[in-house]
Motif scaffolding. Sequence first.
Motif, PDB file in Angstrom:
ATOM      1  N   ASP A 135      12.972 -10.165  -2.595  1.00  0.00           N
ATOM      2  CA  ASP A 135      14.018  -9.849  -3.572  1.00  0.00           C
ATOM      3  C   ASP A 135      14.149  -8.343  -3.772  1.00  0.00           C
ATOM      4  OD1 ASP A 135      14.564 -12.478  -3.916  1.00  0.00           O
ATOM      5  OD2 ASP A 135      13.425 -12.713  -5.764  1.00  0.00           O
ATOM      6  N   ALA A 136      12.995  -7.675  -3.796  1.00  0.00           N
ATOM      7  CA  ALA A 136      13.026  -6.218  -3.921  1.00  0.00           C
ATOM      8  C   ALA A 136      13.786  -5.638  -2.735  1.00  0.00           C
ATOM      9  CB  ALA A 136      11.601  -5.663  -3.971  1.00  0.00           C
ATOM     10  N   LEU A 137      13.466  -6.148  -1.567  1.00  0.00           N
ATOM     11  CA  LEU A 137      14.132  -5.660  -0.372  1.00  0.00           C
ATOM     12  C   LEU A 137      15.640  -5.916  -0.446  1.00  0.00           C
ATOM     13  CD1 LEU A 137      14.459  -4.721   2.531  1.00  0.00           C
ATOM     14  CD2 LEU A 137      13.617  -6.941   3.286  1.00  0.00           C
ATOM     15  N   ILE A 188       0.834  -1.200   0.000  1.00  0.00           N
ATOM     16  CA  ILE A 188       0.000   0.000   0.000  1.00  0.00           C
ATOM     17  C   ILE A 188       0.874   1.258   0.000  1.00  0.00           C
ATOM     18  CG2 ILE A 188      -0.406   0.523   2.478  1.00  0.00           C
ATOM     19  CD1 ILE A 188      -3.344   0.042   0.241  1.00  0.00           C
ATOM     20  N   ARG A 189       1.973   1.219   0.722  1.00  0.00           N
ATOM     21  CA  ARG A 189       2.863   2.389   0.746  1.00  0.00           C
ATOM     22  C   ARG A 189       3.559   2.575  -0.598  1.00  0.00           C
ATOM     23  NH1 ARG A 189       4.171   4.795   5.726  1.00  0.00           N
ATOM     24  NH2 ARG A 189       3.217   3.753   7.515  1.00  0.00           N
ATOM     25  N   LYS A 190       3.894   1.467  -1.207  1.00  0.00           N
ATOM     26  CA  LYS A 190       4.504   1.530  -2.532  1.00  0.00           C
ATOM     27  C   LYS A 190       3.532   2.196  -3.507  1.00  0.00           C
ATOM     28  CE  LYS A 190       7.268  -0.157  -5.928  1.00  0.00           C
ATOM     29  NZ  LYS A 190       6.644   0.572  -7.017  1.00  0.00           N
ATOM     30  N   ALA A 191       2.290   1.743  -3.485  1.00  0.00           N
ATOM     31  CA  ALA A 191       1.293   2.289  -4.403  1.00  0.00           C
ATOM     32  C   ALA A 191       1.099   3.787  -4.167  1.00  0.00           C
ATOM     33  CB  ALA A 191      -0.031   1.550  -4.235  1.00  0.00           C
ATOM     34  N   THR A 250      -8.349 -13.263 -11.804  1.00  0.00           N
ATOM     35  CA  THR A 250      -7.678 -13.193 -10.507  1.00  0.00           C
ATOM     36  C   THR A 250      -6.484 -14.128 -10.570  1.00  0.00           C
ATOM     37  OG1 THR A 250      -9.659 -12.672  -9.243  1.00  0.00           O
ATOM     38  CG2 THR A 250      -7.870 -13.721  -8.048  1.00  0.00           C
ATOM     39  N   LYS A 251      -5.325 -13.559 -10.252  1.00  0.00           N
ATOM     40  CA  LYS A 251      -4.101 -14.378 -10.300  1.00  0.00           C
ATOM     41  C   LYS A 251      -3.723 -14.817  -8.895  1.00  0.00           C
ATOM     42  CE  LYS A 251      -1.624 -12.423 -14.227  1.00  0.00           C
ATOM     43  NZ  LYS A 251      -2.326 -11.125 -14.245  1.00  0.00           N
ATOM     44  N   PHE A 252      -3.220 -16.020  -8.810  1.00  0.00           N
ATOM     45  CA  PHE A 252      -2.712 -16.514  -7.535  1.00  0.00           C
ATOM     46  C   PHE A 252      -1.186 -16.480  -7.566  1.00  0.00           C
ATOM     47  CE2 PHE A 252      -6.466 -19.485  -6.195  1.00  0.00           C
ATOM     48  CZ  PHE A 252      -7.260 -18.356  -6.026  1.00  0.00           C
ATOM     49  N   ILE A 253      -0.618 -16.010  -6.480  1.00  0.00           N
ATOM     50  CA  ILE A 253       0.832 -16.021  -6.348  1.00  0.00           C
ATOM     51  C   ILE A 253       1.173 -16.772  -5.066  1.00  0.00           C
ATOM     52  CG2 ILE A 253       2.897 -14.597  -6.043  1.00  0.00           C
ATOM     53  CD1 ILE A 253       0.127 -12.777  -7.453  1.00  0.00           C
ATOM     54  N   PRO A 254       1.901 -17.839  -5.086  1.00  0.00           N
ATOM     55  CA  PRO A 254       2.396 -18.515  -6.284  1.00  0.00           C
ATOM     56  C   PRO A 254       1.283 -19.280  -6.990  1.00  0.00           C
ATOM     57  CG  PRO A 254       3.045 -19.729  -4.328  1.00  0.00           C
ATOM     58  CD  PRO A 254       2.330 -18.504  -3.847  1.00  0.00           C
ATOM     59  N   GLU A 255       1.555 -19.540  -8.222  1.00  0.00           N
ATOM     60  CA  GLU A 255       0.553 -20.108  -9.101  1.00  0.00           C
ATOM     61  C   GLU A 255       0.073 -21.497  -8.693  1.00  0.00           C
ATOM     62  OE1 GLU A 255       0.409 -19.979 -13.914  1.00  0.00           O
ATOM     63  OE2 GLU A 255       2.262 -19.369 -12.927  1.00  0.00           O
ATOM     64  N   LYS A 256       0.921 -22.211  -7.950  1.00  0.00           N
ATOM     65  CA  LYS A 256       0.583 -23.603  -7.643  1.00  0.00           C
ATOM     66  C   LYS A 256      -0.759 -23.733  -6.937  1.00  0.00           C
ATOM     67  CE  LYS A 256       3.082 -23.717  -3.261  1.00  0.00           C
ATOM     68  NZ  LYS A 256       4.117 -24.345  -2.433  1.00  0.00           N
ATOM     69  N   TYR A 257      -1.190 -22.666  -6.286  1.00  0.00           N
ATOM     70  CA  TYR A 257      -2.455 -22.753  -5.562  1.00  0.00           C
ATOM     71  C   TYR A 257      -3.666 -22.833  -6.478  1.00  0.00           C
ATOM     72  CZ  TYR A 257       0.000 -22.248  -1.211  1.00  0.00           C
ATOM     73  OH  TYR A 257       0.836 -22.471  -0.151  1.00  0.00           O
ATOM     74  N   VAL A 258      -3.458 -22.528  -7.755  1.00  0.00           N
ATOM     75  CA  VAL A 258      -4.570 -22.666  -8.692  1.00  0.00           C
ATOM     76  C   VAL A 258      -5.024 -24.121  -8.737  1.00  0.00           C
ATOM     77  CG1 VAL A 258      -5.262 -22.467 -11.098  1.00  0.00           C
ATOM     78  CG2 VAL A 258      -3.845 -20.692 -10.075  1.00  0.00           C
ATOM     79  N   ASN A 259      -4.086 -25.036  -8.687  1.00  0.00           N
ATOM     80  CA  ASN A 259      -4.430 -26.463  -8.718  1.00  0.00           C
ATOM     81  C   ASN A 259      -5.279 -26.858  -7.519  1.00  0.00           C
ATOM     82  OD1 ASN A 259      -3.073 -27.146 -11.095  1.00  0.00           O
ATOM     83  ND2 ASN A 259      -1.127 -27.154 -10.003  1.00  0.00           N
ATOM     84  N   GLU A 276      11.452  -2.545  -9.328  1.00  0.00           N
ATOM     85  CA  GLU A 276      10.127  -2.505  -9.948  1.00  0.00           C
ATOM     86  C   GLU A 276       9.742  -3.883 -10.477  1.00  0.00           C
ATOM     87  OE1 GLU A 276       7.802  -0.120 -10.167  1.00  0.00           O
ATOM     88  OE2 GLU A 276       9.121   0.993  -8.808  1.00  0.00           O
ATOM     89  N   ASP A 277      10.698  -4.497 -11.108  1.00  0.00           N
ATOM     90  CA  ASP A 277      10.447  -5.819 -11.663  1.00  0.00           C
ATOM     91  C   ASP A 277      10.063  -6.806 -10.556  1.00  0.00           C
ATOM     92  OD1 ASP A 277      10.478  -7.733 -13.850  1.00  0.00           O
ATOM     93  OD2 ASP A 277      12.237  -8.569 -12.854  1.00  0.00           O
ATOM     94  N   HIS A 278      10.789  -6.740  -9.465  1.00  0.00           N
ATOM     95  CA  HIS A 278      10.493  -7.638  -8.350  1.00  0.00           C
ATOM     96  C   HIS A 278       9.114  -7.379  -7.753  1.00  0.00           C
ATOM     97  CE1 HIS A 278      15.035  -8.443  -7.821  1.00  0.00           C
ATOM     98  NE2 HIS A 278      14.464  -9.502  -8.337  1.00  0.00           N
ATOM     99  N   TYR A 279       8.813  -6.130  -7.565  1.00  0.00           N
ATOM    100  CA  TYR A 279       7.485  -5.807  -7.016  1.00  0.00           C
ATOM    101  C   TYR A 279       6.398  -6.314  -7.955  1.00  0.00           C
ATOM    102  CZ  TYR A 279       8.637  -2.750  -3.024  1.00  0.00           C
ATOM    103  OH  TYR A 279       9.052  -2.258  -1.820  1.00  0.00           O
ATOM    104  N   GLY A 280       6.629  -6.116  -9.235  1.00  0.00           N
ATOM    105  CA  GLY A 280       5.631  -6.526 -10.222  1.00  0.00           C
ATOM    106  C   GLY A 280       5.333  -8.013 -10.131  1.00  0.00           C
ATOM    107  N   LYS A 281       6.326  -8.771  -9.683  1.00  0.00           N
ATOM    108  CA  LYS A 281       6.146 -10.218  -9.572  1.00  0.00           C
ATOM    109  C   LYS A 281       5.911 -10.632  -8.131  1.00  0.00           C
ATOM    110  CE  LYS A 281       9.042 -11.052 -13.590  1.00  0.00           C
ATOM    111  NZ  LYS A 281      10.453 -10.993 -13.993  1.00  0.00           N
ATOM    112  N   PHE A 282       5.647  -9.682  -7.280  1.00  0.00           N
ATOM    113  CA  PHE A 282       5.396  -9.941  -5.853  1.00  0.00           C
ATOM    114  C   PHE A 282       6.588 -10.611  -5.176  1.00  0.00           C
ATOM    115  CE2 PHE A 282       1.195  -9.283  -7.466  1.00  0.00           C
ATOM    116  CZ  PHE A 282       0.574  -8.577  -6.455  1.00  0.00           C
TER     117      PHE A 282
END
Length: 884
Positions: A646-648, A65-68, A384-393, A636-642
């Motif tokens: 890594d961003a930190l 939220i602070r980033k946004a 709606t995307k799940f991160i990580p994706e494995k939870y879609v299964n 930015e790239d790291h944030y974009g991928k949640f």
Amino acid sequence: MKELAAKYSAAQVEDKWYQYWLEHKCFHSEPNEKEPYTIVIPPPNVTGILHMGHVLNNTLNDVLIRKARMDGKNACWVPGTDHASIATESKVVAKLKAMGISKEEIGREEFLKHAWEWKEEHGGIILQQLRKLGCSCDWDRTRFTMEPELSEAVINTFVYFYKKGWIYKGVRMVNWDPEALTAVSDDEVIHKDTKSHFYHLKYFISDGNGHPTDKYLVIATTRPETIMADAAICVNPKDERHFWLKGKKVLIPLINREIPVIEDDYVEMDFGTGCLKVTPAHDVHDYEIGLRHNLPVLEIIDDHGRLNEKALILVGEDRFVARKKIVKMLEEAGNLLKVEDYTSPVGYSERTDAVIEPKLSAQWFLKMETLARMALETVESGRTKFIPEKYVNTYRHWMENARDWCISRQLWWGQRIPAYYLPDGSYVVEATPEAALKAAQAINPEIKAEDLRQDEDVLDTWFSSWLWPVSVFDPQKPGHPDHKPNRDLAYYYPTNDLVTGPDIIFFWVARMIMAGEEFMGKEPFSNVYFTGIVRDKIGRKMSKTLGNSPNPLDLIQTYGADAVRIGMLLCSSAGNDIFYDEAQIKQGAAFCNKIWNSYRLVKGFAVDASAQPSQAARVAMEWFKAKLSEAVLQVEDHYGKFRISDALMTIYKLFWDDYCSSYLEAIKPAFGQPVDRLTYDTTLSFFEDLLKLIHPVMPFITEELWQDLAEREEGETIMFAPAPKAVAYDAAVLEHFAMAMEAVNGVRGVRNQRNIAPKEVLTLKIKGSAFPSEVIPIVEKMGNAKVETAGGFEGVQGVGFLVRTHEMMVVLDGMVNLQEEIEKTQKELEHQQKFLAGVRGKLSNERFVSNAPAAVIENERKKEADALSRIESLESKLKQMKEN
RNA sequence: GGGCGGUUAGCUCAGCUGGUUCAGAGCACCUGCCUUACAAGCAGGGGGUCACUGGUUCGAAUCCAGUACCGCCCACCA
């Protein structure tokens, strides 16, 4: 400018700035022309207290939220709490019990008074604790799932689904929690493998007059205490072993009640003895068999899990006590054939850990079929995307097998089901008693208000929290799909990201998607980030009983909220469990101190307005500008991928290694000397950019230093300072500086090996003129060396090393062991020759050359050339040393 | 029982759809430094057959198959 302490003290800073942010309403959001960025908090239990899981979750939320906010969005984080009916009710029951009061004694109304009192007293503590963590929630928007407006939303939703035909009342086998005294949904039952016994019991065949013959059959059961409720013995119709039992009747041991032998395919021939005791009242499958064969349902266990008078024997005993006792009785009666050890899955209540008792009762259900299908599509389509994706299964599997949701709970703390019974037992469902009366009168005009009796049950808490992303903005919307969304809902919905634990993917996430799709026709959030579970260092779940869960507030007290946040984030890649270790928080605290002291250094510089930057400073400034841009892009790239950790880490290294260890060391004036204006100002502007970059993660220290950096207006805050943007930069600048640092490392390595003091100025010879000359001042400054590029190495004694293809030598006349140097060089030469052989092997491979992409081959050729050049210089060096 | 995910340095992890001198990061560890921003620090350093076996390929940590172990989710064999 006040004196800065040598150590950073979080305690003196954090509360001050949180108050400041509150006073200036920095967290509050109203719809405006900007793009919204919205998060709804996963509402914690209203009477809960902060644990490490909350810390992780809410830190992540706050970072986002602070980033946004700094990215210029209108950021809104809606906080609130959940009424948690079972958990809260059981706490209140316990409290009353301690006072010698039972809830039945005082009745619903009086009980609810106590419950609300409890809520007022303990409620919202957790929200106060979130403030200590630095969470920038819009507190003006705080919601509670049982506040009047949201309760109304829940009731409306119930009525809506009822009228749609998706809610029905039915007598079903449900999961009964004998401790909480309520039914719970399938999802609230946790199956655990449990050690028990398999009791083989003889049932004697009846002679037709209720007397045993000497023939018997054997059944195997794990629950001998339920035999008194047996309605039949069932065998598989194809089982030849049991043909002789056809049409026979058997006697239940101890009580001698006669029951029939029936046949049903359900019974597995190769399991147990092939004879199944059918106990319709106390087993789900048996109940179904009972339905098929019209068997009577005899319930012998009461709500508390005790045998009732219908059991005839052991009346009043707890089911587990009864089990032990009846085994003994059976043994004495000669009915116990044998006992086997047996492990089988047993259902436990998620809330109370009591063993679930299957119980036949009238409950309310919501049909899942269509809702589940819609909600599955939302995720499969990627809306709606799940991160990580494995939870879609996991999600898909559940959605495809979703059973109807049991939404009624035999509790009082919650929204009461708006079904009103007429004296004849029929009922109407309406949002208010008035509407119910009207509806009832349409059936029977004689009915008066006092004739109606409202359903006693309340609704599952998840039946209110699934509305959360909608109802916090517009409580009128759920239950009224045609209602035009109010201004807030229209602006903030759908929300952007949801951060939560995977343990509530079905309870909450899936159902919010259902409600969002049903009432808004749109998914409630774009991304769901699933955190891991916080575990201790050695991998155990944090729990009160293990005592391995630290109190987050103590940690904040000791290390500061910034440090705690860093500590949690450092080890949190999405979807992985977090192994909590206080050492990480210490690392966070050390980082705070590093930031603090780097500021102290610069602020301590004397500034000479007329001086010009040194060569080294000029190079360093140009380099760091590029480095900063490079890092911003990576972040930015790291944030974009949640990839928050890594961003930190990217920022951490940028600050510590690049800014402090390289940049500041490069521009640092000699002791007692002033720094020039340009360098000073540039450095502070870099520092400000760094603060802004780190602010989402470390809100407090960044605000403190940002405020000190310049005169700020009252109300100004780093929270709204625009995030640093990347600018175009020349990759060669980074590359050349990196080469300079390699040369510096070479020099430092020589110093280290030979114990040469950092203060002693050395001479570094660089062969040839190919080394980028503009970074030589950096080499000189950071290596504390004089660089010479003129002339060869003939007749010079020293220690040599290579930077890429550039040959360098630290001159050490008379201090070198020539033999050692020769050996070292020889080793290096061999290494290079091996490397060259490898590369050439590749290049001479016909199939490699014809198959590999041009770029790859090109690279191999470059490797070859570089290796050749290095070999050449090593050989000449070797030759020279041997001549000396 | 069904499904999903994992196994890379002492620890926690990164390494995307095979090819940047690919084996990395942080912490921990070792050595030397109280160098006047910071010992919560500075400089340097060691450490891994990428679980195992086979396959595909010019080339595998990366793709495929199998094995072993670990974790998670779902599940009514009494």
